[in-house]
Design a protein around this motif. Sequence first.
Motif, mmCIF file in Angstrom:
data_model
loop_
_atom_site.group_PDB
_atom_site.id
_atom_site.type_symbol
_atom_site.label_atom_id
_atom_site.label_comp_id
_atom_site.label_asym_id
_atom_site.label_seq_id
_atom_site.Cartn_x
_atom_site.Cartn_y
_atom_site.Cartn_z
ATOM 1 N N PHE A 1 0.783 -2.918 4.896
ATOM 2 C CA PHE A 1 1.387 -3.476 3.643
ATOM 3 C C PHE A 1 2.567 -4.191 3.694
ATOM 4 O O PHE A 1 2.686 -5.135 3.231
ATOM 5 C CB PHE A 1 1.222 -2.367 2.505
ATOM 6 C CG PHE A 1 -0.127 -1.877 2.307
ATOM 7 C CD1 PHE A 1 -1.056 -2.650 1.871
ATOM 8 C CD2 PHE A 1 -0.349 -0.661 2.822
ATOM 9 C CE1 PHE A 1 -2.464 -2.158 1.392
ATOM 10 C CE2 PHE A 1 -1.975 -0.158 2.471
ATOM 11 C CZ PHE A 1 -2.644 -0.891 2.128
ATOM 12 N N GLY A 2 3.598 -3.614 4.563
ATOM 13 C CA GLY A 2 5.008 -4.220 4.541
ATOM 14 C C GLY A 2 5.793 -4.217 3.373
ATOM 15 O O GLY A 2 5.083 -4.006 2.146
ATOM 16 N N GLU A 3 6.952 -4.314 3.604
ATOM 17 C CA GLU A 3 8.046 -4.442 2.336
ATOM 18 C C GLU A 3 7.648 -5.820 1.492
ATOM 19 O O GLU A 3 7.671 -6.810 2.179
ATOM 20 C CB GLU A 3 9.383 -4.576 2.821
ATOM 21 C CG GLU A 3 9.592 -2.952 3.414
ATOM 22 C CD GLU A 3 10.782 -3.034 4.008
ATOM 23 O OE1 GLU A 3 11.921 -3.561 3.860
ATOM 24 O OE2 GLU A 3 11.313 -2.261 4.920
ATOM 25 N N SER A 4 7.730 -5.485 0.172
ATOM 26 C CA SER A 4 7.370 -6.765 -0.539
ATOM 27 C C SER A 4 7.905 -6.608 -1.813
ATOM 28 O O SER A 4 8.652 -5.460 -2.159
ATOM 29 C CB SER A 4 5.889 -7.079 -0.705
ATOM 30 O OG SER A 4 5.228 -5.897 -1.295
ATOM 31 N N TYR A 5 7.669 -7.446 -2.997
ATOM 32 C CA TYR A 5 8.004 -7.306 -4.189
ATOM 33 C C TYR A 5 7.708 -5.987 -5.026
ATOM 34 O O TYR A 5 8.470 -5.360 -5.747
ATOM 35 C CB TYR A 5 7.557 -8.662 -5.024
ATOM 36 C CG TYR A 5 6.130 -8.575 -5.363
ATOM 37 C CD1 TYR A 5 5.638 -7.738 -6.576
ATOM 38 C CD2 TYR A 5 5.047 -8.789 -4.615
ATOM 39 C CE1 TYR A 5 4.296 -7.586 -6.925
ATOM 40 C CE2 TYR A 5 3.820 -8.782 -4.661
ATOM 41 C CZ TYR A 5 3.444 -8.036 -6.005
ATOM 42 O OH TYR A 5 2.140 -7.974 -6.477
ATOM 43 N N ALA A 6 6.481 -5.456 -4.364
ATOM 44 C CA ALA A 6 5.968 -4.315 -4.706
ATOM 45 C C ALA A 6 6.206 -3.088 -4.014
ATOM 46 O O ALA A 6 6.195 -1.878 -4.338
ATOM 47 C CB ALA A 6 4.393 -4.379 -4.937
ATOM 48 N N VAL A 7 6.654 -3.169 -2.760
ATOM 49 C CA VAL A 7 6.739 -1.977 -1.938
ATOM 50 C C VAL A 7 8.238 -2.004 -1.374
ATOM 51 O O VAL A 7 8.892 -2.827 -0.788
ATOM 52 C CB VAL A 7 5.709 -2.288 -0.480
ATOM 53 C CG1 VAL A 7 6.103 -1.163 0.279
ATOM 54 C CG2 VAL A 7 4.466 -2.288 -1.217
ATOM 55 N N VAL A 8 8.843 -0.593 -1.836
ATOM 56 C CA VAL A 8 10.215 -0.435 -1.066
ATOM 57 C C VAL A 8 10.389 -0.506 0.427
ATOM 58 O O VAL A 8 11.107 -0.943 1.088
ATOM 59 C CB VAL A 8 10.702 0.744 -1.709
ATOM 60 C CG1 VAL A 8 12.181 0.973 -1.555
ATOM 61 C CG2 VAL A 8 10.723 0.851 -3.115
ATOM 62 N N GLY A 9 9.312 0.208 1.037
ATOM 63 C CA GLY A 9 9.252 0.579 2.341
ATOM 64 C C GLY A 9 8.520 1.954 2.761
ATOM 65 O O GLY A 9 7.920 2.581 1.874
ATOM 66 N N ALA A 10 8.841 2.199 3.978
ATOM 67 C CA ALA A 10 8.352 3.615 4.569
ATOM 68 C C ALA A 10 9.161 4.679 3.765
ATOM 69 O O ALA A 10 10.222 4.456 2.927
ATOM 70 C CB ALA A 10 8.620 3.617 5.839
ATOM 71 N N VAL A 11 8.647 5.997 3.873
ATOM 72 C CA VAL A 11 9.204 6.995 2.973
ATOM 73 C C VAL A 11 10.487 7.376 3.360
ATOM 74 O O VAL A 11 11.497 7.583 2.361
ATOM 75 C CB VAL A 11 8.408 8.292 3.432
ATOM 76 C CG1 VAL A 11 8.942 9.562 2.881
ATOM 77 C CG2 VAL A 11 6.918 8.158 2.843
#
Lengths: 178, 506
Positions: free
Chosen positions: A129-139
Amino acid sequence: MRTLILKSLFAKPVTIPAPDPSAAALEEVGRALEARVRRLYGRSLAIREVDAGSCNGCELEIHALNNAVYDCERFGLRFVASPRHADVLMVTGPVTRNMKVALERTYAATPDPKWVVAVGDCGCGCGVFGESYAVVGAVDKVIPVDLSLRGCPPRPLDLLQGLIALVDKTTARQRSAG
Amino acid sequence: MHEDSISALLADALAVVPLRPWPRYELATAAFDAVARAVGDGEREMLALWAESGMVHMAIRPIGETPCVVSTAVIEGRFPSVGRWHAPAIRLERAIHDLYGYVPEGAPDERPWLDHGAWDRSGPLGTRGEAVPRDPADYPMLPVTGEGLHQIPVGPVHAGIIEPGHFRFTANGETVARLEERLGYVHKGIDALTTNAPIDRAGKVVARVSGDSTVAASFAFARAVEAALGLDVPPRASAIRGVMAELERLANHFGDIGAICNDAAFAIVLAHCGIFRERILAVSAAVFAHRLMMDTIVPGGVTTNITTEGARLIGAALDEVAPAFAEIVRLYEDTPSIQDRTCGTGHLPADLAVRFAAGGPVGRASARDFDARRDLAYAPYEGLPFDVPVLTTGDVDARVQVRIREVAASMDLIRMLLAMLPEGPTLVPVPDAAGPCEGVAVTEAFRGDLLVWLRLLPGGKVARCHVRDASWFQWPLLEAAIEGNIVADFPLCNKSFNCSYSGHDL
Ligand code: SF4
């Protein structure tokens, strides 16, 4: 119902299917884990699972730990309904922006001492998935992580093995602190 | 084709050639709006509604005929609302608005859906505006008024090992007067990740739209790519795909049947079904080297062959599980205490199932006689005899019963496919696209029909890809099914639907 009960009386337990090498590993892993959990917590390790953005694949395998084949409760590992009852948070998924606050609050609600296990390629990195507008990142971008269990998804056996490593690490930490 | 208003509207449109295997029509705003209105009148089922840069597409299907896609240009950031005429479109166009910033004109519900105010920009795939950060909790739930009502908020983090979502119950004593769902918590930007991506990377993302349906999603993705390129898959590859899809259905149905009974405190069924599920996953791992069989179906075929030994292992697993499952089914059917909980609970009326084109066991338990394997037939199911169970009672019990019968049907299918496994290759190279081309495919996941539409570009690229999980049309129906039930029966009803959060939130 009666036939089922009778059958169960005479059936072999499903938990240890004979010479399959993975089943042997399971037994070994389980025994080792049981001894360590007992030493550290007396009897049990309470785990709270948090899906912070997973595809649900990791949940399926974490679920499997509870089935009669892996039966994690016999090793003192118990999944609990509230973070307030938990020693360990098992967190899956790349943390989505929409779940960030909920994850932070769940972490805050977990009493000390607590450990965080990041589960899956997504929880440990971001997977596909990777970091993006929707994803903050790994835990570990959101809360401190003590252990990473990779795999997409990690197999139930990998998860059991990983929990041993966690108990080892926490024992070491306790010793050095004490 | 039907002689109805939509046929007349489409007769005037130019079919856009590159979509295969269905026709796609580009319509002017007014004609698109008229089609939407006719869909709302029940002339067609709506299969999907999605956007790409500057364009909105809607897949519709006349019962018993080939579906088509109608498209309209987004003009000055606006397109005609479909939800205004057809309620199942409401959440889809709220999602379009959040992702692209396009405004569905005349929409009955203008609240955001996937965008909870935490993204770093608004309309990330379209208008790409400045984000307007707001408190995620600041979301106007629909008002419920009446005497003696109280609200129970649940989630997003739930008590079990399940996905996150928020449920707001308004109850009168024990009875649910209204349930409102709020979803979108696990939105990972899948539409963005599959835009302008190499085919194999897009395929890996699609395989992870919802982990429990990874085979079905990869199957649909591969077929959409193959349709776009006019590529024929070797018969052996198709048969292997069928075996995998049915194994996935078995594993999930076992999981669901067990989980439903467990939520009615009948844990013995869960204990046994857990073992059956594990047996299927173990044999999948032995044959396909992955318990969930992820990334095994790829455009052009499959990456893993089934050896003679593999076929024997699968057959042996089925032989072992089938009689044990039959016993558990008998136990379920002969125990009044569990029947008392499942019969009559969570009733979904048939007219709603039809209106929302509810797929899978949810639709089939409420008399909607549709199965993509039969009604939008594809290899390897074409010409195979298999049972599509349809019941009319529409309650939790019916959804359990449909799954029970589908378990038997899937086992028969696997045995049939393995018995006549054709010889030959299992993977062919994927040619490059000569120019932009589009493909669409629907597969029957365990949860219901799963649609993938995509456009390819030369150079092995996916220009845009959209995945529509069956959950989109089932989630709203759960709100309807729980009405009038007691709060304590919600987990039971919820499990009997088992909608995907990730597959919906994307
Ligand atoms: S690691 Fe794999 S299975 Fe787990 S959430 Fe990520 S994509 Fe899904």
